[in-house]
Design an enzyme around this catalytic site. Structure first.
Site, PDB file in Angstrom:
ATOM      1  N   ASN A  14       4.392 -57.573 -15.014  1.00  9.90           N
ATOM      2  CA  ASN A  14       5.074 -58.144 -13.843  1.00  9.90           C
ATOM      3  C   ASN A  14       4.662 -57.334 -12.625  1.00  9.90           C
ATOM      4  O   ASN A  14       5.060 -56.177 -12.485  1.00  9.90           O
ATOM      5  CB  ASN A  14       6.598 -58.069 -14.057  1.00  9.90           C
ATOM      6  CG  ASN A  14       7.366 -58.445 -12.812  1.00  9.90           C
ATOM      7  OD1 ASN A  14       6.850 -59.097 -11.914  1.00  9.90           O
ATOM      8  ND2 ASN A  14       8.631 -58.029 -12.750  1.00  9.90           N
ATOM      9  N   LYS A  16       5.455 -57.851  -9.553  1.00  9.47           N
ATOM     10  CA  LYS A  16       6.452 -57.868  -8.475  1.00  9.47           C
ATOM     11  C   LYS A  16       5.771 -58.220  -7.141  1.00  9.47           C
ATOM     12  O   LYS A  16       4.873 -59.049  -7.129  1.00  9.47           O
ATOM     13  CB  LYS A  16       7.181 -56.528  -8.404  1.00  9.47           C
ATOM     14  CG  LYS A  16       7.641 -56.050  -9.780  1.00  9.47           C
ATOM     15  CD  LYS A  16       8.580 -54.883  -9.728  1.00  9.47           C
ATOM     16  CE  LYS A  16       8.825 -54.373 -11.129  1.00  9.47           C
ATOM     17  NZ  LYS A  16      10.081 -53.683 -11.274  1.00  9.47           N
ATOM     18  N   HIS A 100      14.943 -62.184 -13.512  1.00  8.38           N
ATOM     19  CA  HIS A 100      14.641 -60.747 -13.459  1.00  8.38           C
ATOM     20  C   HIS A 100      15.796 -60.035 -12.759  1.00  8.38           C
ATOM     21  O   HIS A 100      16.393 -60.578 -11.818  1.00  8.38           O
ATOM     22  CB  HIS A 100      13.321 -60.513 -12.713  1.00  8.38           C
ATOM     23  CG  HIS A 100      12.831 -59.109 -12.821  1.00  8.38           C
ATOM     24  ND1 HIS A 100      13.337 -58.094 -12.046  1.00  8.38           N
ATOM     25  CD2 HIS A 100      11.912 -58.542 -13.637  1.00  8.38           C
ATOM     26  CE1 HIS A 100      12.730 -56.959 -12.384  1.00  8.38           C
ATOM     27  NE2 HIS A 100      11.865 -57.210 -13.340  1.00  8.38           N
ATOM     28  N   GLU A 102      15.867 -57.865 -10.562  1.00 14.07           N
ATOM     29  CA  GLU A 102      15.717 -57.743  -9.105  1.00 14.07           C
ATOM     30  C   GLU A 102      16.130 -59.049  -8.414  1.00 14.07           C
ATOM     31  O   GLU A 102      16.645 -59.034  -7.299  1.00 14.07           O
ATOM     32  CB  GLU A 102      14.276 -57.335  -8.753  1.00 14.07           C
ATOM     33  CG  GLU A 102      14.036 -55.873  -9.101  1.00 14.07           C
ATOM     34  CD  GLU A 102      12.610 -55.516  -9.473  1.00 14.07           C
ATOM     35  OE1 GLU A 102      11.695 -56.304  -9.220  1.00 14.07           O
ATOM     36  OE2 GLU A 102      12.431 -54.427 -10.053  1.00 14.07           O
ATOM     37  N   GLU A 172      15.903 -56.094 -20.521  1.00 10.11           N
ATOM     38  CA  GLU A 172      15.502 -55.097 -19.525  1.00 10.11           C
ATOM     39  C   GLU A 172      16.753 -54.396 -19.005  1.00 10.11           C
ATOM     40  O   GLU A 172      17.389 -54.879 -18.053  1.00 10.11           O
ATOM     41  CB  GLU A 172      14.766 -55.780 -18.374  1.00 10.11           C
ATOM     42  CG  GLU A 172      13.514 -56.503 -18.809  1.00 10.11           C
ATOM     43  CD  GLU A 172      12.501 -56.569 -17.671  1.00 10.11           C
ATOM     44  OE1 GLU A 172      11.397 -56.070 -17.853  1.00 10.11           O
ATOM     45  OE2 GLU A 172      12.842 -57.082 -16.590  1.00 10.11           O
ATOM     46  N   GLY A 178      11.903 -49.365 -13.361  1.00 11.73           N
ATOM     47  CA  GLY A 178      11.328 -48.668 -12.217  1.00 11.73           C
ATOM     48  C   GLY A 178      11.888 -47.272 -12.028  1.00 11.73           C
ATOM     49  O   GLY A 178      11.677 -46.648 -10.988  1.00 11.73           O
ATOM     50  N   SER A 218      10.357 -49.247 -17.685  1.00 14.33           N
ATOM     51  CA  SER A 218       9.535 -48.024 -17.700  1.00 14.33           C
ATOM     52  C   SER A 218       8.653 -47.909 -18.946  1.00 14.33           C
ATOM     53  O   SER A 218       8.461 -46.807 -19.470  1.00 14.33           O
ATOM     54  CB  SER A 218      10.406 -46.782 -17.512  1.00 14.33           C
ATOM     55  OG  SER A 218      11.067 -46.837 -16.260  1.00 14.33           O
TER      56      SER A 218
HETATM   57  C1  PEP Z   1       9.990 -55.027 -14.712  1.00 16.39           C
HETATM   58  O1  PEP Z   1       9.751 -55.175 -13.533  1.00 16.39           O
HETATM   59  O2  PEP Z   1      10.247 -56.013 -15.421  1.00 16.39           O
HETATM   60  C2  PEP Z   1       9.940 -53.679 -15.269  1.00 16.39           C
HETATM   61  C3  PEP Z   1      10.276 -53.507 -16.527  1.00 16.39           C
HETATM   62  O3  PEP Z   1       9.539 -52.666 -14.434  1.00 16.39           O
HETATM   63  P1  PEP Z   1       9.119 -51.160 -14.856  1.00 16.39           P
HETATM   64  O4  PEP Z   1       8.193 -51.280 -16.029  1.00 16.39           O
HETATM   65  O5  PEP Z   1       8.445 -50.613 -13.646  1.00 16.39           O
HETATM   66  O6  PEP Z   1      10.364 -50.445 -15.220  1.00 16.39           O
END
Ligand code: PEP
Length: 260
Positions: A14, A16, A100, A102, A172, A178, A218
């Site tokens: 992803n 973003k 997501h 976000e 998630e 992040g 992460s």
């Molecule tokens: C994501 O944006 O779905 C995500 C898991 O980000 P990150 O891997 O940076 O934590």
């Protein structure tokens, strides 16, 4: 993207709000030159809307599927700033990330809007990756399982079995996105096992065993193998570590080895 085998591992990136169309094309060309013609995992990338067309073109004929990061539930109309499923179909996009954290956190996405987007995506032939996960406050308050249960019940409400077949879910935990703070494999597995049991209640055992559950938060090359070794983790949704092609390739490669 392969449809044949059940719970074939799946690694998705992803991006973003990163990467222009030119950067996306360069990345996808680089990744396809690194990947074997028939990798042991499904691979997808989710560029921002303006880079989708370039990414689809660069991925054509490769094992890389392209995903959008969102989709609106109406097919056209006065909805400024939104993008419809037929528009994504027209570009050759195959998948779409829905809900997501976000989107939930900054743009008012709810389980109800997730549900509408999900139904529209599937009825237009887009394969949905629906994200769920608890915040740190919810985890610390002991609410993780009830939050997941509500997100599943409401987000997947009214889904028939045929639609659910197409579903990919991503667990998630918001506190791991992040932040560099990955869930331990045990914490991830516990949540994934819970989700799979809820899927049995919502649908049936066959479907619950068919739906792929990705972990996101992460993920990086250093933790991929341990996470993917968990029985209910069928892949990863990778944010930050998907931005550099060599790092993302490493994660895909580890996924292929864990699968082998
Ligand atoms: C994501 O944006 O779905 C995500 C898991 O980000 P990150 O891997 O940076 O934590």
């Amino acid at each position: 993207m392969t449809e044949t085998s059940i719970r074939r591992p799946f690694i998705a990136g992803n991006w973003k709000m990163y990467k222009t169309a030119a950067q996306a094309a360069e990345y996808v060309s680089g990744l396809r030159s690194m990947l074997p013609a028939d990798p042991k995992v499904d691979v997808a990338l989710a560029p921002a809307f303006p880079a989708l067309e370039a990414a689809v073109r660069a991925a054509a004929g490769s094992p890389i599927a392209i995903a959008a990061q969102n989709v609106f539930w109406e097919t056209e109309g006065a909805f400024t700033g939104e993008v419809s499923a037929p528009m994504l179909n027209d570009l050759g996009v195959e998948l779409v990330i829905i809900g997501h954290s976000e989107r939930r956190q900054y743009f008012g996405e709810t389980d109800q809007t997730v549900n509408r987007r999900l139904k529209t995506a599937v009825s237009n032939g887009l394969r949905p990756i629906v994200c769920i996960g608890e915040t740190l406050e919810q985890r610390e308050a002991g609410l993780t399982f009830s939050v997941l249960e509500t997100q599943l019940k409401d987000g997947l409400a009214g889904l028939d079995h045929e639609t659910a077949e197409k579903l990919v879910l991503a667990y998630e935990p918001v506190w791991a996105i992040g932040t560099g703070r990955t869930a331990t494999p045990e914490i991830a597995q516990e949540a994934h096992r819970f989700i799979r049991h809820k899927l049995i209640e919502l649908f049936d055992k066959r479907l619950a065993n068919h739906i792929r559950l990705l972990y996101g938060g992460s993920v990086k090359p250093e933790n991929t193998a341990d996470l993917l070794a968990q029985p209910d983790l069928d892949g990863a949704l990778v944010g930050g570590a998907s931005l550099k092609v060599d790092v993302f390739y490493k994660i895909v490669d580890i996924g292929c080895q864990v699968t082998a």
